[in-house]
Design a protein around this motif. Structure first.
Motif, mmCIF file in Angstrom:
data_model
loop_
_atom_site.group_PDB
_atom_site.id
_atom_site.type_symbol
_atom_site.label_atom_id
_atom_site.label_comp_id
_atom_site.label_asym_id
_atom_site.label_seq_id
_atom_site.Cartn_x
_atom_site.Cartn_y
_atom_site.Cartn_z
ATOM 1 N N ILE A 86 -16.476 -12.569 -1.206
ATOM 2 C CA ILE A 86 -15.806 -13.318 -2.268
ATOM 3 C C ILE A 86 -15.731 -12.472 -3.537
ATOM 4 N N ALA A 87 -16.800 -11.767 -3.861
ATOM 5 C CA ALA A 87 -16.806 -10.894 -5.042
ATOM 6 C C ALA A 87 -15.751 -9.795 -4.903
ATOM 7 N N TYR A 88 -15.566 -9.272 -3.699
ATOM 8 C CA TYR A 88 -14.542 -8.253 -3.466
ATOM 9 C C TYR A 88 -13.151 -8.863 -3.672
ATOM 10 N N PHE A 89 -12.938 -10.076 -3.181
ATOM 11 C CA PHE A 89 -11.648 -10.737 -3.393
ATOM 12 C C PHE A 89 -11.372 -10.940 -4.886
ATOM 13 N N GLU A 90 -12.390 -11.193 -5.672
ATOM 14 C CA GLU A 90 -12.194 -11.362 -7.110
ATOM 15 C C GLU A 90 -11.687 -10.074 -7.751
ATOM 16 N N LYS A 91 -12.173 -8.925 -7.281
ATOM 17 C CA LYS A 91 -11.639 -7.634 -7.760
ATOM 18 C C LYS A 91 -10.171 -7.498 -7.372
ATOM 19 N N VAL A 92 -9.869 -7.857 -6.134
ATOM 20 C CA VAL A 92 -8.495 -7.792 -5.632
ATOM 21 C C VAL A 92 -7.572 -8.654 -6.492
ATOM 22 N N ASP A 93 -8.024 -9.844 -6.850
ATOM 23 C CA ASP A 93 -7.214 -10.732 -7.689
ATOM 24 C C ASP A 93 -6.874 -10.057 -9.014
ATOM 25 N N GLY A 94 -7.822 -9.330 -9.567
ATOM 26 C CA GLY A 94 -7.567 -8.579 -10.802
ATOM 27 C C GLY A 94 -6.513 -7.511 -10.608
ATOM 28 N N TYR A 95 -6.558 -6.806 -9.470
ATOM 29 C CA TYR A 95 -5.539 -5.787 -9.190
ATOM 30 C C TYR A 95 -4.155 -6.423 -9.112
ATOM 31 N N ILE A 96 -4.066 -7.573 -8.458
ATOM 32 C CA ILE A 96 -2.767 -8.243 -8.323
ATOM 33 C C ILE A 96 -2.220 -8.623 -9.694
ATOM 34 N N HIS A 97 -3.047 -9.153 -10.557
ATOM 35 C CA HIS A 97 -2.571 -9.541 -11.898
ATOM 36 C C HIS A 97 -2.110 -8.317 -12.697
ATOM 37 N N GLN A 98 -2.851 -7.218 -12.593
ATOM 38 C CA GLN A 98 -2.423 -5.977 -13.254
ATOM 39 C C GLN A 98 -1.099 -5.487 -12.677
ATOM 40 N N PHE A 99 -0.964 -5.566 -11.370
ATOM 41 C CA PHE A 99 0.235 -5.128 -10.665
ATOM 42 C C PHE A 99 1.454 -5.925 -11.123
ATOM 43 N N ILE A 100 1.322 -7.249 -11.171
ATOM 44 C CA ILE A 100 2.436 -8.099 -11.604
ATOM 45 C C ILE A 100 2.849 -7.742 -13.023
ATOM 46 N N ASN A 101 1.883 -7.504 -13.891
ATOM 47 C CA ASN A 101 2.195 -7.122 -15.276
ATOM 48 C C ASN A 101 2.830 -5.737 -15.367
ATOM 49 N N LYS A 102 2.290 -4.792 -14.613
ATOM 50 C CA LYS A 102 2.798 -3.420 -14.696
ATOM 51 C C LYS A 102 4.257 -3.304 -14.267
ATOM 52 N N PHE A 103 4.633 -4.019 -13.232
ATOM 53 C CA PHE A 103 5.977 -3.863 -12.674
ATOM 54 C C PHE A 103 6.931 -4.989 -13.064
ATOM 55 N N SER A 104 6.565 -5.758 -14.075
ATOM 56 C CA SER A 104 7.362 -6.932 -14.453
ATOM 57 C C SER A 104 8.775 -6.592 -14.920
ATOM 58 N N ALA A 105 9.003 -5.356 -15.339
ATOM 59 C CA ALA A 105 10.344 -4.985 -15.801
ATOM 60 C C ALA A 105 11.323 -4.827 -14.637
ATOM 61 N N ASP A 106 10.817 -4.494 -13.446
ATOM 62 C CA ASP A 106 11.726 -4.269 -12.318
ATOM 63 C C ASP A 106 10.931 -4.225 -11.016
ATOM 64 N N TYR A 107 10.942 -5.319 -10.274
ATOM 65 C CA TYR A 107 10.212 -5.399 -9.005
ATOM 66 C C TYR A 107 10.982 -4.784 -7.848
ATOM 67 N N LEU A 108 12.227 -4.371 -8.099
ATOM 68 C CA LEU A 108 13.029 -3.783 -7.028
ATOM 69 C C LEU A 108 13.160 -2.272 -7.157
ATOM 70 N N GLN A 109 12.650 -1.721 -8.245
ATOM 71 C CA GLN A 109 12.703 -0.267 -8.417
ATOM 72 C C GLN A 109 11.936 0.419 -7.291
ATOM 73 N N GLU A 110 12.366 1.597 -6.930
ATOM 74 C CA GLU A 110 11.630 2.359 -5.930
ATOM 75 C C GLU A 110 10.598 3.201 -6.645
ATOM 76 N N ILE A 111 9.369 3.137 -6.156
ATOM 77 C CA ILE A 111 8.298 3.956 -6.708
ATOM 78 C C ILE A 111 7.725 4.810 -5.587
ATOM 79 N N ASP A 112 7.204 5.955 -5.948
ATOM 80 C CA ASP A 112 6.589 6.843 -4.963
ATOM 81 C C ASP A 112 5.166 6.384 -4.685
#
Length: 161
Positions: A86-112
Motif C-alpha cells: 500500500i505504501a508503494y502504491f501511495e508513491k505511485v499515486d504521487g507519480y501519476i499526479h506529477q505526470f498529469i501536471n507535467k503533460f497537461s499542455a499536450d497529452y498527444l505530443q510524442e515524447i522520447d
C-alpha cells in the motif's frame, strides 16, 4: 481544452483508485501466508508479487521514464506484507499526479521514452497513462483468480458495480 483533458485523466485515475481500494480492502481479509504463497500459474507467482509488479510498472513508465525520477527497484521480498505494498502504491499515486501536471499542455505530443535497452520509443503521455492503468486491471484479474485458487471468494472490484 487541455484543462478538460487533465480533469478527465484525473477523474479516470479516481476510478482506478476506486477499484484498487476495493481490492485492497478485500486483500486485508487474506492471511499474510496466503498473500505470499507462490503459484507458478500466475505470472509473478503471488498476490504480493503481482502488486509489486503493478507498482514497478507505474514507477518505470511514469516515474522513471516519463518524469525522469531516479528509482531503484527492490526485489519482491522487500515487501513483507500488504501494508508495505500500500505504501508503494501511495508513491505511485504521487507519480501519476506529477505526470498529469507535467503533460497537461499536450497529452498527444510524442515524447522520447528510453526503454533502458538502447531502444527509444516515441509515445504520447496518453498512451503511457493508458498502458499503466490497463496493465493494473490485467493483473487485478490475476490477483482475483489467484485468491480464488487459495480458497477465497473475490469481491466485485469493477469500476461499474
Amino acid at each position: 481544452m487541455d484543462k478538460e483533458i487533465s480533469n478527465l485523466l484525473t477523474q479516470q485515475y479516481k476510478y482506478v483508485l476506486f477499484s484498487r481500494e476495493t481490492i485492497i480492502g478485500y486483500l486485508k481479509t487474506i492471511s499474510n501466508e496466503d498473500f505470499l504463497t507462490e503459484n507458478s500459474s500466475f505470472g509473478r507467482g503471488s498476490i504480493r508479487n503481482l502488486l509489486v509488479h503493478i507498482c514497478d510498472t507505474y514507477s518505470a513508465w511514469i516515474g522513471k521514464r516519463s518524469l525522469g525520477i531516479p528509482l531503484a527497484f527492490l526485489p519482491f521480498d522487500n515487501y513483507a506484507n500488504l501494508e508495505e505494498c500500500i505504501a508503494y502504491f501511495e508513491k505511485v499515486d504521487g507519480y501519476i499526479h506529477q505526470f498529469i501536471n507535467k503533460f497537461s499542455a499536450d497529452y498527444l505530443q510524442e515524447i522520447d521514452i528510453d526503454r533502458n535497452n538502447g531502444e527509444v520509443l516515441k509515445l504520447s503521455p496518453l498512451q503511457l497513462f493508458t498502458h499503466v492503468t490497463t496493465h493494473e486491471f490485467h493483473h487485478k484479474g490475476q490477483i482475483m483468480s489467484l485468491s480464488r485458487h487459495l480458497g477465497y471468494t473475490p469481491v466485485d472490484a469493477d469500476i461499474i458495480r
